[in-house]
Design an enzyme around this catalytic site. Structure first.
Site, PDB file in Angstrom:
ATOM      1  CB  THR A 195      -0.855   0.008   1.282  1.00 56.74           C
ATOM      2  OG1 THR A 195      -1.681  -1.157   1.295  1.00 56.74           O
ATOM      3  CG2 THR A 195      -1.717   1.249   1.362  1.00 56.74           C
ATOM      4  CB  VAL A 224     -12.822  -3.465   2.371  1.00 49.71           C
ATOM      5  CG1 VAL A 224     -12.198  -2.112   2.701  1.00 49.71           C
ATOM      6  CG2 VAL A 224     -13.752  -3.347   1.166  1.00 49.71           C
ATOM      7  N   GLY A 225      -9.569  -4.063   3.073  1.00 53.15           N
ATOM      8  CA  GLY A 225      -8.575  -4.036   4.136  1.00 53.15           C
ATOM      9  C   GLY A 225      -8.613  -2.734   4.911  1.00 53.15           C
ATOM     10  CG  ASP A 226      -4.908  -1.356   6.578  1.00 49.26           C
ATOM     11  OD1 ASP A 226      -4.756  -2.171   5.663  1.00 49.26           O
ATOM     12  OD2 ASP A 226      -4.022  -0.559   6.933  1.00 49.26           O
ATOM     13  N   GLY A 249      -4.228  -5.949   6.266  1.00 49.64           N
ATOM     14  CA  GLY A 249      -5.151  -4.965   6.805  1.00 49.64           C
ATOM     15  C   GLY A 249      -6.042  -5.465   7.918  1.00 49.64           C
TER      16      GLY A 249
END
Length: 336
Positions: A195, A224-226, A249
């Site tokens: 990321t 969906v991650g962080d 995440g």
């Protein structure tokens, strides 16, 4: 013994102090900052070209918010980068879904998650912040909003990414592989996942941040991650500093990692100390899981001091300020 005259004097003095404090807040008087400001920092080696783009705005006195948006758009547009933006690897069903968030010095923030067919999620995240009463839009709603704002819809699955996905399908398991990030930045590993998180302080001493990703390669559709979650992948407090994260995440979300780092800095820790403690909390809660994954935090405080810490060796971050333009620093880690 109670003395009414002294009590009245004390009350008057307290009221004067309160008036001064309110006046100072109203004028938004900045905390003294380090002489090397402005400064921009970001995760990983692709943070170097991203920082250079952000620096074009910062060096001329521009706003940190404008700088971080412009900066992270560089890796979003990089066709050789398969972990951020338009050339990102798809999910297990062949969909390229992008996540991003942005936050300014006033606590305003915007986010998009699981968005398809839009090349620059960070720009849409900013539009969510500035054009809607909401913080986050997801999926088809995020794409629809972007199109309504005049952003072109386009196919994001590149031939190279599609080829990698079809190769993965030959041996794919139903559950996502959660230790993909443990192999970050190793040559020949085409499935790693990074990321870009960017933090900047402008010449006025104001802080903003941005975070954007295509997410974990071949993830479950809808995962969906962080990265787009305020407080997890990114958090800014203009009185204290800012933090961002990279890695798996799920563990960052469980620990509200970036918010935690900022709060630890509020308590007096340096950026590196705060990142280290956030990493240690993940390890203490799930020691066996932590051996198999990568999570890294990057932080900057109001003085312009910065630092990072990760679970695994190999995490790096880029720095750009008045003294240095393309510095890449190896972050410290728990496991060597």
């Amino acid at each position: 013994m109670f003395n009414r005259r002294n009590f009245l004097k004390l009350s008057a003095a307290s009221a004067a102090v309160a008036t001064i404090s309110k006046s100072a807040l109203a004028k938004n008087i900045a905390t003294p900052v380090a002489p090397n400001l402005p400064v921009v920092i970001s995760t990983w080696d692709f943070g170097i070209p991203a920082n250079k783009e952000a620096w074009r705005i910062l060096k001329d006195g521009g706003r940190a918010l404008d700088a971080v948006e412009a900066g992270v758009k560089i890796p979003e547009a990089d066709m050789s980068n398969h972990t951020v933006g338009r050339a990102g690897y798809p999910d297990r069903d062949g969909h390229v879904t992008l996540d991003a968030c942005i936050m300014d010095e006033n606590g305003n923030c915007g986010s998009v998650a699981a968005m398809e067919n839009i090349a620059h999620p960070i720009t849409v995240a900013r539009l969510v912040m500035e054009k809607t009463p909401h913080v986050m839009l997801v999926g088809e709603g995020a794409t629809q909003f972007a199109i309504e704002q005049g952003i072109k819809k386009e196919k994001l699955l590149t031939p190279e990414s599609e080829k990698a996905w079809k190769e993965w399908l030959k041996t794919a398991k139903y559950s996502p592989v959660m230790n993909i990030e443990n192999a970050q930045h190793k040559p020949g590993n085409q499935y790693n996942h990074d990321t870009i998180g960017m933090l900047a302080i402008d010449a006025k001493g104001n802080i903003s941040g941005a975070c954007t990703t295509s997410g974990m390669a071949f993830k479950l559709h809808g995962r969906v991650g962080d990265s787009p979650i305020i407080g997890a992948g990114l958090y800014i407090d203009n009185e204290v500093g800012g933090a961002t994260s990279t890695g798996v995440g799920e563990e960052v979300i469980r620990n509200v990692g970036s918010f935690l780092v900022v709060e630890l800095m509020r308590q007096g820790m340096s950026p590196e100390e705060a990142c280290k403690e956030a990493v240690h909390r993940i390890i203490r809660k799930k020691p066996e899981t932590a051996k198999q994954i990568q999570v890294g935090f990057l932080a900057i405080n109001k003085k312009g001091e910065y630092g990072a810490y990760a679970i695994q060796d190999g995490f790096s971050f880029a720095v750009c300020d008045t003294q240095k333009q393309d510095l890449l620093i190896k972050g410290k880690s728990f496991y060597k």
